[in-house]
Design an enzyme around this catalytic site. Structure first.
Site, PDB file in Angstrom:
ATOM      1  N   SER A 180       0.774  -1.413  -0.514  1.00 45.86           N
ATOM      2  CA  SER A 180      -0.070  -0.138   0.092  1.00 45.86           C
ATOM      3  C   SER A 180       0.938   1.032   0.104  1.00 45.86           C
ATOM      4  O   SER A 180       1.795   1.179   0.291  1.00 45.86           O
ATOM      5  CB  SER A 180      -0.863   0.066   0.776  1.00 45.86           C
ATOM      6  N   PHE A 214      -2.328   6.563  -1.232  1.00 46.31           N
ATOM      7  CA  PHE A 214      -3.491   6.637  -1.925  1.00 46.31           C
ATOM      8  C   PHE A 214      -4.042   5.558  -2.482  1.00 46.31           C
ATOM      9  O   PHE A 214      -5.147   5.769  -3.584  1.00 46.31           O
ATOM     10  CB  PHE A 214      -3.782   7.577  -2.874  1.00 46.31           C
ATOM     11  N   VAL A 244      -3.583   1.313  -2.610  1.00 44.39           N
ATOM     12  CA  VAL A 244      -3.596  -0.436  -2.105  1.00 44.39           C
ATOM     13  C   VAL A 244      -2.938  -1.414  -3.215  1.00 44.39           C
ATOM     14  O   VAL A 244      -3.938  -1.441  -4.122  1.00 44.39           O
ATOM     15  CB  VAL A 244      -4.742  -0.682  -1.405  1.00 44.39           C
ATOM     16  N   LYS A 272      -4.071  -2.099  -8.743  1.00 40.63           N
ATOM     17  CA  LYS A 272      -3.715  -1.527  -7.862  1.00 40.63           C
ATOM     18  C   LYS A 272      -5.173  -0.071  -7.727  1.00 40.63           C
ATOM     19  O   LYS A 272      -5.135   0.060  -8.731  1.00 40.63           O
ATOM     20  CB  LYS A 272      -2.431  -0.463  -8.795  1.00 40.63           C
ATOM     21  N   ASP A 274      11.726   7.366 -10.050  1.00 35.59           N
ATOM     22  CA  ASP A 274      11.582   6.158  -9.211  1.00 35.59           C
ATOM     23  C   ASP A 274      12.220   5.419  -8.770  1.00 35.59           C
ATOM     24  O   ASP A 274      11.878   4.435  -8.341  1.00 35.59           O
ATOM     25  CB  ASP A 274      10.210   6.595  -8.711  1.00 35.59           C
TER      26      ASP A 274
END
Length: 1425
Positions: free
Chosen positions: A36, A39, A41, A57, A155
Site C-alpha cells: 500500500s 492513496f 493499495v 492497484k 523513482d
C-alpha cells in the site's frame, strides 16, 4: 521523499483516457493485499474466467478540486498513459486492463511475485560482479526502453526492482506513479522521488531529464556492490547536501575487492552536470556491463561481492524501520500517555496508536506508521479503561467517523478498513458519523453504496442517528439514498417520530417530502403529530398537517395532539390544530377536553380560541368538573371572564358538590371568588356579556386635526365649523371646557418658576395676551399675541358632516417638539391650512413643512403598493384661508374661487406626496369668517365623505363604549387636578366600576376607540412597563403642554433648562404630586433627570448659546498632532428639509439619559446648550449640534485609540438616528461624513463625503473617496479614524443583501421602476436582468395592488441569495440605464454594517460613557471602546 513530496500534475497528453466501467468484482476475485501507499493499495486478484492472477492497484480518486484526499484524475491518467506506452518490454511490468468505480481507478498489472532484487541477493551465499552487472544491465535495458519513448521513471530504487518469479533472475521495473513523458526540449521541474536516490537537479528544482534516472541507477549499483547508501546522511538536509555536492567515497571496507570497472561505472553516473553524466547507451557499452571482448580475461569474476554487507544493509534498514516505528508510536501516543487516559496499550502498541491517531486525526503519524508497519484499521481495543475510550469493538474507522476526521477515515478505507464493521452496539461507522453529525465522513460512506438501512442492536438505522443529531446536512445526504422511513427503533420511533422531537424543526419538512408513513405509532401509541405537538415546533406540525397526518389520532391515554400541545403550553400549535379542523371537544380517558387543559394551565389565548370556535364550554370530566371549576381552583381570573363570556354555567357542581364560586372559596382564590359572586345572577351576567359585543353602528366621531403656521386661520375655522351661531357659541364652549376641567390658580398669574428666582405672567386661556413689543428681540417671540398654545381639543358637531373631535395644533414652533405623540394615526382627517394672502413661495414652503412633518411622523406600512404607495395612506385636505373675491376674482360654475397658480402648486404637492397621503384633487379656498361661503360648503362635503370612508374601515364600537364615555366624565371630576392614571388602573377602573367581565383585549379595544374619538390620550412609557392614560386630552394639550411650551414661559425659563420637581408646584399648584407630572413629562421625552444635580433637564427650555471655545485646536501642539478627528452630518432625505429641527431637544434628552444609564460615568461629562451638546469621555470628546438642516457630530481623541474612537462615534450616530426615528419614523436619514483632514485643520467649511460618493467608491473597489472639494481621502480615515482593525469588521453597503433593504429604499425603487418607461427600462426588463423571467407572470398577476419591483427584489433574494446584493443591483440598474434608481439606492442604503470586534480585543479598550439604544451589537450593553 515519495511519501512527503507532492507530485505535480503535468499532463502527458491532452486526450482523455477512457476506463472500463464494468463492475470490477464481476470480472475479478479480490484476494490478499500485496502492499500500500498513501492513496493506493495493491491487491492480488484472480480472473474469474481464466484463473490467471494479476496485481491490481486500487487508486483513490480525488472527488473535489479543493480536496487533499485521493489522486487527481489527471495524475491517474498520466500513469495509465505511461503504462500503455511502455508495453512490450520484458523488463517492465505489463499493463493488463484499467477499470473505474465511483471511488477508485483500478490498474490491473502482471503479477510480479519474485520479491525484491535485494532480497534475492541476500539469499545467495555469494555474488560476483558478473551477476551484479547482469542485474544492472537488465535495469539499463528497461531504462533504455523507457527513454526511447521519452519516458523518465523518476523513482528507480531497490524496492521498485522486482524479480518476475521466485528463483528466476529476470527482473521487472515497477511503480510508474511518478513517471513523466518529457519530450526533447521540454522543461519539466518537480520535487519527486525518494531522498536517497534523487539527482542534484531534483534537489535544486532544475529541469528533469533522462539523466535523472541514470543517477538513480548509479545509487542502486553502489548499494548492490557495497550494501551502503552513497549519500545518506543523518537527516534529509544532510542527505540533500551530500547529493548536491556529489560527496561520496569508495570505502576500503566495502570496495576493497571491487573492480576498477565497477567503480568507473559508478563514477560516470555520479556527475552533477547532466550533460556530462553517462547516458543509458554509454552505460550499456561500459566495460563493466558489456564485459571483456574476445578471449580477454573477465576481471569481474575476480571481484566477489560480500553478501554480508548487503545483508547488513537490509538489517540496518529493518532496525532503522523498527526504531522509527517506535519513535512514531511514542510520538503519536504522547498526549494519551501524558494524561494517562488508558487509551495507550503497551501490549498492543500499533493497534492502540492507530486508534489514538484515528481519534486525534493524526494523519501524518498514520502515514509514517504505514510506511514502517502494516496498518491495522480494523483493530479494536481489548477493554474499556477510561470514559474517553470508544465502545467495545470500535475500530479505528469508528473513531475517525466519530470525530469527523474524513481524511483519516478515507486513509483507513484505502488501507483495507472495513467500512461496514460493527462495534459491540451494532453501530457501523456510518451510524457513528451520523450520530455525531459528521457529514463529510457520512458522505464518504454513503458514496460507497453500503446498506443505508442497516440497523444496530437498538434497531436504529443511520437515518435514526442522523435525525437524533439534528444536523440537516447529514439528513439531506442520507435522504438522497432513499432509505426506508418506516423502520422503528427499540422504542417504536420511526425517523419521523425522532424528527418531530428534534431541536431542529427543518428536518420534518425534509422527511415529509418523501411521503413517509404518518400513521405509524411508537410504543406509547403516539404518532409523529403527537410528538411534534409536545415538542413545540410550529413548522413541524404544519408540515405534518399539510401531509394529511391524522389530526385526531389518540395515544395510549386517549389524548389527541391538541390536548398534548396544550399540556405542554404550546398555544401556537394548538391554534394551528384548531384552524385545521381538529376535534376540539374530544375528551381523554380522564374526561378532560382541550378546554379543561387550557383552563387548568392558564392558557388564556387557547381558551379564547376554543370559545371563539364554539367549544362545549360546560363539558365535565371524570370528576364532574367543568373548565370553569378548574379555572376557579387555580385562580385564573382572565380565563374565568372568557368562560363567562362564552356563557359557562356557574351553577354546575362537581362530584364534591361545589360550584365554581365555592371552589374558588375553598382554594382561597379571592379575586376569582369576587368575580364569580358578582355575576351569579343570570340577568346581570347577560347584561355584562351584551356590553362586550360590537354594535351595528359606527363610532360617534373621528378626529379632525388642524395643522398650519400661526395666523393661518385654524382657530377661526374651528369657530366657524363649531356652530352656525358663530363666535359667541365658540367662546361659550371654550369657557365651559376650561371651567369644567381646571381653573388657573392665582399664583400662576403672579409667580412663575426659575432656577433661582423670578416671575412671569402666564394664563392658561388660549387667548391670553402677550406683550409682543417686550419680546421683540426674543427668539421665543410668537407671531401674534392670540396664538394657539399647545393643542386645543374640543368636540364639534359640524352641520351636515357629523361629530368630530377637533385637535388644533398650535403653529408656534417650539411646540412642535412633542407633536409626534399626537399625530401618526391614519384613521383621522388632517387639515393643512395656509393663508392665500401670503406670497405663493411662502404658501408652498409652509405646506411642504407640514406635509413633511406628517410624512415623517407616520410609520410606513407593509406591503408596498404600486409605485411605492403606502398600504395605509392618511387623509390630508389642504385648505386655503383668507380667500376673498379681491384676491380671487375668478370663480368656477359652482361659485368656488379659482387660482391657476395655487392649482399648479397643489398639483406639485400632490405628485410629491401621493404615495403617502390620500389627498383631494379639489381646490378648497375659503373665508373662515363666512360660514356660508362656497369654499366652506366644499370643505364640509369633503369632511363628510372622508368621515364616512374612515368609519367604514374601522371596527364597530363595543356596546360598552358609550357607558365608558359617560363614566369618564365622573372620573375626570374625581381626578380633575391631575386626570392621568396608569394603564393597570384604567383596566381596574373599567372592571370594578363598569363591567367585571372586561378582559385585557376588551380594554385595549376600548382605549383604542376612545383615542379614535378623542376622549383620551394613551402614552406609551418606554422607561418602564407602566403606560399612562390621560383622561382629559384638552387639559393635557392646553393646560400642560400649552403652558410649558408657550412663549410666555420660554421667555422666562431657566437659561440652562434645569428644574427640580418641587419647582413645578409654582406652575401647577393644583396637582397634588408634582413627581407624577414630572414622570409624564419624562414619558413625553421633554426632560431627563440629571444624575449630578438631582434636577431635571429640559433641553427645549435651554437658552444659553454654546461658547465659541468648545471646538478649538489643543494648545499643546504635540497633543494636537497625535489626535485623530472624525465627523458626520446626519441629514433628512432629499425633500424633507427642516425635519430634524424639532427633534434636536429630543436628541439632547436621549444624550442625558444615556449618561444616566451608564453607571461608571465619573469620567464622562455632558454639557448642553441651545441646539448644541458636548460630550467628554476620558480623553475623547464630541460635539453634537444643529448645522442648517443637519445634526452634525464631530469627535476627536488620541490616535492610539482609533478603534475606540470609532466605537465612540458609532454610538453617537446610532443614538442620534434612533432618537430621530422615535420622533419621525418616516424620516429617512443620510450620513454625510466630514473630511477628517479638514477637521484636523479646523477649516470653517470642511469638505463632505455624501452617500453617493461613498457608495461609488465601494463599487469601484477603491480605497479612497472624493469629497465635495475634489480632495481624496482614505475610506478608513473618513469612517474608521484610520483603524484597519475596524475596517476589517465592516460589511460594506454594496455587500448588504437586498433582503435587508430598508422600507425607504424599497419605496424609492418602487416609485421609480413600477411606472411603465418609454424605453422599457422598468421592472419588466429588470426581471430579465435578474434572471427572474419565470416569476414575471406571478408578479404581474397582482396588478396595481402590490409593487412589482418590490416583489421582484423579494424573489431575487429568495432564488439567488448569493447574488442579491446592493452592489449587484446597482450594477444592473446602471446597465438598465436607470442611474436615477441607483442614486436613490445609494442615498438610502446603509453605507456599512458594523460587527463588533472580538471580546479579547475590547478588553484592552476603555468605555465611552454612551449607551446607544440602537447599538450595532446584539446586546444593549454599555459600549466598550
Amino acid at each position: 521523499m515519495s511519501d512527503d513530496v507532492n507530485s505535480s500534475a503535468t499532463s502527458t497528453s491532452s486526450s482523455t483516457v477512457h476506463f472500463d466501467d464494468t463492475p470490477f468484482e464481476d470480472v475479478y476475485e479480490i484476494e490478499t493485499e500485496l502492499g500500500s501507499g498513501q492513496f493506493a493499495v495493491v491487491r492480488r486478484v484472480r480472473d474469474r474466467k481464466t484463473g490467471e492472477k494479476y496485481a491490481a492497484k486500487f487508486i483513490k480518486k480525488r472527488r473535489y478540486a479543493t480536496s487533499r484526499r485521493g489522486v487527481t484524475r489527471q495524475n491517474i491518467e498520466r500513469e495509465v498513459r505511461v503504462l500503455q506506452k511502455i508495453r512490450g518490454n520484458s523488463n517492465v511490468v505489463e499493463l493488463h486492463a484499467v477499470y473505474e468505480t465511483a471511488s477508485d481507478v483500478i490498474i490491473v498489472l502482471e503479477l510480479v511475485s519474485g520479491g525484491e532484487l535485494f532480497d534475492h541477493v541476500c539469499a545467495k551465499e555469494c555474488l560476483d560482479e558478473v551477476e551484479a552487472a547482469a542485474f544492472i544491465k537488465q535495469i539499463l535495458l528497461a531504462v533504455r526502453h523507457l527513454h526511447s519513448l521519452h519516458i523518465v521513471h523518476l523513482d528507480i530504487k531497490p524496492e521498485n526492482v522486482m524479480l518476475k518469479q521466485r528463483g528466476d533472475s529476470q527482473i521487472k521495473i515497477i511503480d510508474f506513479g511518478l513517471s513523466r513523458e518529457i519530450e526533447p526540449g521540454a522543461v519539466v521541474k518537480d520535487m519527486v522521488g525518494t531522498p536517497e536516490f534523487v539527482a542534484p537537479e531534483v534537489v535544486n528544482y532544475e529541469a528533469l531529464s533522462p539523466a535523472t534516472d541514470m543517477w538513480a541507477v548509479g545509487v542502486v549499483t553502489y548499494i548492490l556492490l557495497s550494501g551502503g547508501s552513497p549519500f545518506l546522511g543523518d537527516n534529509r538536509d544532510e542527505t540533500f547536501s551530500n547529493i548536491t555536492r556529489v560527496r561520496y567515497h569508495f570505502s576500503d571496507r566495502y570496495f576493497k575487492n571491487t573492480s576498477k570497472h565497477a567503480k568507473d561505472f559508478i563514477y560516470r553516473l555520479f556527475v552533477r552536470d547532466v550533460d556530462q553524466r553517462a547516458t543509458v547507451e554509454e552505460c550499456l557499452q561500459h566495460p563493466w556491463i558489456r564485459g571483456p571482448e574476445g578471449n580477454a580475461i573477465d576481471i569481474r569474476k575476480a571481484s566477489c561481492i560480500t553478501i554480508s554487507h548487503i545483508q547488513s544493509f537490509k538489517t540496518r534498514q529493518r532496525w532503522k524501520r523498527c526504531v522509527e516505528l517506535v519513535m512514531v508510536l511514542l510520538k503519536a501516543s504522547k498526549s494519551s500517555r501524558r494524561i494517562g487516559d488508558g487509551r495507550f496499550d503497551e501490549e498492543d502498541m500499533v493497534a492502540s496508536c492507530t486508534l489514538i491517531c484515528a481519534e486525534e486525526g493524526n494523519l501524518r503519524a498514520l502515514h509514517k506508521l504505514s510506511a514502517l508497519h502494516k496498518l491495522l484499521p480494523n483493530a479494536t481495543r481489548k477493554s474499556l479503561k477510561s470514559s474517553f475510550s470508544e465502545p467495545n469493538g470500535a475500530t479505528a474507522m469508528h473513531c475517525a467517523a466519530k470525530y469527523g476526521h474524513a481524511e483519516v477515515f478515507n486513509y483507513f478505507h484505502m488501507k483495507g478498513g472495513n467500512i461496514c464493521a460493527r462495534d459491540d452496539n451494532g453501530d457501523t461507522p456510518l451510524h457513528v458519523a451520523c450520530r455525531f453529525a459528521q457529514h463529510t465522513v457520512a458522505g464518504y460512506v454513503a458514496n460507497e453504496k453500503i446498506d443505508v438501512d442497516s440497523i444496530n442492536k437498538t434497531g436504529e438505522t443511520a437515518l435514526h442517528c442522523a435525525v437524533e443529531s439534528a444536523d440537516t446536512r447529514v439528513v439531506r445526504l442520507l435522504l438522497q439514498l432513499r432509505p426506508r422511513l418506516d423502520l422503528p427503533n427499540a422504542s417504536g420511533d420511526t425517523v419521523l417520530h425522532l424528527a418531530a422531537d428534534s431541536i431542529n424543526p427543518r428536518i420534518v419538512p425534509l422527511l415529509v417530502c418523501l411521503a413517509p408513513p404518518l400513521h405509524l405509532r411508537n410504543i406509547r401509541e403516539e404518532t409523529p403529530l403527537h410528538v411534534a405537538a409536545a415538542r413545540g415546533h410550529v413548522d413541524c406540525v404544519q408540515a405534518l398537517l399539510d401531509a394529511n397526518s391524522p389530526i385526531d389520532a389518540v395515544e395510549q391515554d386517549g389524548k389527541t395532539a391538541l390536548i398534548i400541545a396544550l399540556e405542554n403550553g404550546n398555544v401556537d400549535i394548538a391554534s394551528i390544530l384548531i384552524t385545521n379542523g381538529c376535534d376540539i371537544n374530544h375528551a381523554d380517558h380522564h374526561g378532560d377536553t382541550a378546554l379543561h387543559i387550557a383552563s387548568k394551565h392558564g392558557l388564556l389565548q387557547a381558551v379564547q380560541t376554543l370559545c371563539h370556535c364554539a367549544v362545549t364550554v360546560d363539558s365535565v370530566n371524570a370528576n364532574k368538573k367543568t373548565a370553569l371549576h378548574l379555572a376557579a381552583h387555580y385562580g385564573h381570573v382572565d380565563i374565568i371572564r372568557v368562560l363567562l363570556l362564552a356563557r359557562a354555567d356557574v351553577t354546575l357542581r362537581g362530584d364534591d358538590g361545589l360550584t365554581a364560586e365555592l371552589v374558588a372559596v375553598a382554594a382561597e382564590r379571592l379575586e376569582a371568588h369576587s368575580l364569580l359572586k358578582m355575576v351569579k345572577s343570570q340577568e346581570i351576567r347577560e347584561e355584562y356579556i351584551s356590553q362586550l359585543y360590537p354594535l351595528d353602528t359606527s363610532l360617534r366621531r373621528i378626529k379632525l386635526k388642524l395643522l398650519g403656521h400661526s395666523q393661518s386661520g385654524k382657530t377661526r375655522l374651528v369657530q366657524t365649523l363649531h356652530s352656525s351661531r358663530g363666535i359667541s357659541s365658540f367662546l361659550e364652549s371654550v369657557t365651559r371646557r376650561i371651567s369644567d376641567h381646571y381653573s388657573p390658580s392665582s399664583s400662576m398669574k403672579d409667580d412663575g418658576i426659575h432656577s433661582t428666582n423670578g416671575s412671569f405672567v402666564s394664563e392658561s386661556n388660549n387667548n391670553s395676551s402677550f406683550d409682543l413689543a417686550a419680546a421683540a428681540g426674543s427668539k421665543y417671540a410668537p407671531p401674534h399675541s392670540q396664538y394657539t398654545r399647545g393643542i386645543d381639543v374640543q368636540t364639534v358637531n359640524i352641520n351636515g358632516c357629523g361629530e368630530f373631535s377637533v385637535w388644533e395644533f398650535g403653529g408656534y414652533e417650539p411646540m412642535h417638539t412633542c407633536y409626534d405623540h399626537f399625530v401618526g394615526n391614519a384613521d383621522c382627517i388632517h387639515l393643512i391650512l395656509y393663508r392665500t394672502s401670503d406670497p405663493t413661495e411662502v404658501q408652498y414652503k409652509q405646506i411642504l413643512y407640514w406635509m413633511n412633518f406628517l410624512k415623517g411622523r407616520v410609520t410606513p406600512f407593509e406591503p408596498i403598493g404600486h409605485c411605492g404607495f403606502s398600504s395605509r395612506r392618511s387623509k390630508v385636505i389642504i385648505v386655503g384661508t383668507h380667500a376673498t373675491s379681491s384676491l380671487f376674482p375668478q370663480m368656477n360654475q359652482e361659485g368656488e374661487y379659482v387660482s391657476s397658480d395655487i392649482e399648479a402648486m397643489l398639483n406639485t404637492v400632490r405628485l410629491r406626496f401621493e404615495t403617502h397621503f390620500d389627498m383631494d384633487h379639489r381646490l378648497i379656498l375659503l373665508d373662515a369668517t363666512n360660514p356660508s361661503c362656497i369654499g366652506m360648503k366644499t370643505l364640509k362635503m369633503e369632511l363628510a365623505k372622508c368621515r364616512t370612508n374612515i368609519l367604514a374601515k374601522l371596527l364597530k364600537p363595543l356596546a360598552i363604549l358609550d357607558t365608558v364615555v359617560n363614566h369618564l366624565n365622573l372620573v375626570r371630576k374625581k381626578h380633575a387636578n391631575f386626570p392621568v392614571i396608569t394603564w393597570p388602573d384604567f383596566i381596574q377602573l373599567v372592571r370594578n366600576e363598569i363591567n367585571p367581565l372586561t378582559g385585557d383585549a376588551h380594554c385595549r379595544q376600548i382605549v383604542q376607540q376612545l383615542q379614535l374619538i378623542g376622549e383620551l390620550v394613551y402614552l406609551r412609557n418606554d422607561l418602564c412597563d407602566a403606560d399612562y392614560v390621560v383622561l382629559n386630552a384638552e387639559w393635557f394639550g392646553t393646560h400642560i403642554l400649552g403652558q410649558l411650551l408657550s412663549a410666555e414661559f420660554l421667555s422666562k425659563a431657566s437659561p440652562n433648562g434645569s428644574y427640580h420637581t418641587s419647582s413645578l408646584a409654582k406652575i401647577f399648584p393644583e396637582i397634588p404630586e408634582q413627581s407624577d407630572l414630572m414622570t409624564i413629562l419624562e414619558v413625553l421625552q421633554l426632560c431627563a433627570p440629571d444624575a449630578r444635580t438631582g434636577a431635571h433637564e429640559f433641553p427645549v427650555f435651554i437658552q444659553t448659546e454654546a461658547p465659541d471655545s468648545i471646538w478649538r485646536p489643543y494648545s499643546l501642539k504635540e497633543k494636537e498632532r497625535d489626535t485623530v478627528y472624525g465627523g458626520v452630518r446626519i441629514l433628512p432625505m432629499r425633500g424633507m428639509e427642516r425635519s430634524l429641527h424639532s427633534t434636536f431637544p429630543r436628541i439632547q434628552v436621549a444624550l442625558r439619559r444615556s449618561i444616566n444609564d451608564y453607571q461608571p460615568a465619573k469620567d464622562t461629562q455632558l454639557h448642553q446648550w441651545s441646539e448644541c451638546s458636548k460630550l467628554v469621555s476620558q480623553d475623547r470628546e464630541a460635539v453634537i449640534r444643529m448645522v442648517g438642516d443637519a445634526v452634525e457630530i464631530r469627535a476627536r481623541g488620541p490616535s492610539e485609540s482609533a478603534t475606540s474612537m470609532f466605537y465612540f462615534m458609532e454610538d453617537l450616530i446610532n443614538l442620534v438616528e434612533h432618537a430621530a426615528a422615535e420622533v419621525g419614523p418616516g424620516i429617512s436619514l443620510e450620513r454625510h461624513f466630514i473630511s477628517p483632514k479638514h477637521l484636523k485643520e479646523h477649516r470653517e467649511h470642511p469638505a463632505l463625503f455624501p452617500p453617493e460618493s461613498m457608495m461609488e467608491m465601494q463599487q469601484r473597489e477603491s480605497l479612497s473617496v472624493k469629497g465635495t472639494q475634489d480632495e481624496e481621502e482614505l475610506f478608513t480615515d473618513v469612517v474608521c479614524f484610520g483603524s484597519r482593525d475596524v475596517a476589517r469588521h465592516l460589511t460594506l453597503g454594496i455587500d448588504v443583501g437586498v433582503a435587508d433593504l430598508q422600507m425607504a429604499s424599497r419605496c424609492e425603487l418602487a416609485c421609480l421602476l413600477d411606472p411603465p418607461h418609454a424605453m422599457g427600462r422598468d421592472w419588466s426588463i429588470l426581471a430579465v436582468k435578474l434572471q427572474l423571467t419565470d416569476q414575471v407572470p406571478d408578479v404581474d398577476s397582482t396588478g396595481q395592488s402590490l409593487s412589482r419591483t418590490d416583489q421582484l427584489l423579494n424573489e431575487w433574494a429568495i432564488h439567488h441569495p448569493e447574488q442579491a446584493s446592493v452592489g449587484n443591483l446597482c450594477r444592473i440598474l446602471v446597465e438598465l440605464g436607470r442611474c436615477d434608481a441607483r442614486d436613490a439606492l445609494y442615498r438610502t442604503v446603509p453605507l456599512y454594517v458594523f460587527a463588533p470586534l472580538e471580546d479579547q480585543f475590547l478588553l484592552e479598550t476603555n468605555d465611552s460613557g454612551v449607551v446607544s439604544s440602537c447599538h450595532s451589537s446584539s446586546e444593549h450593553n454599555p459600549i466598550n471602546i
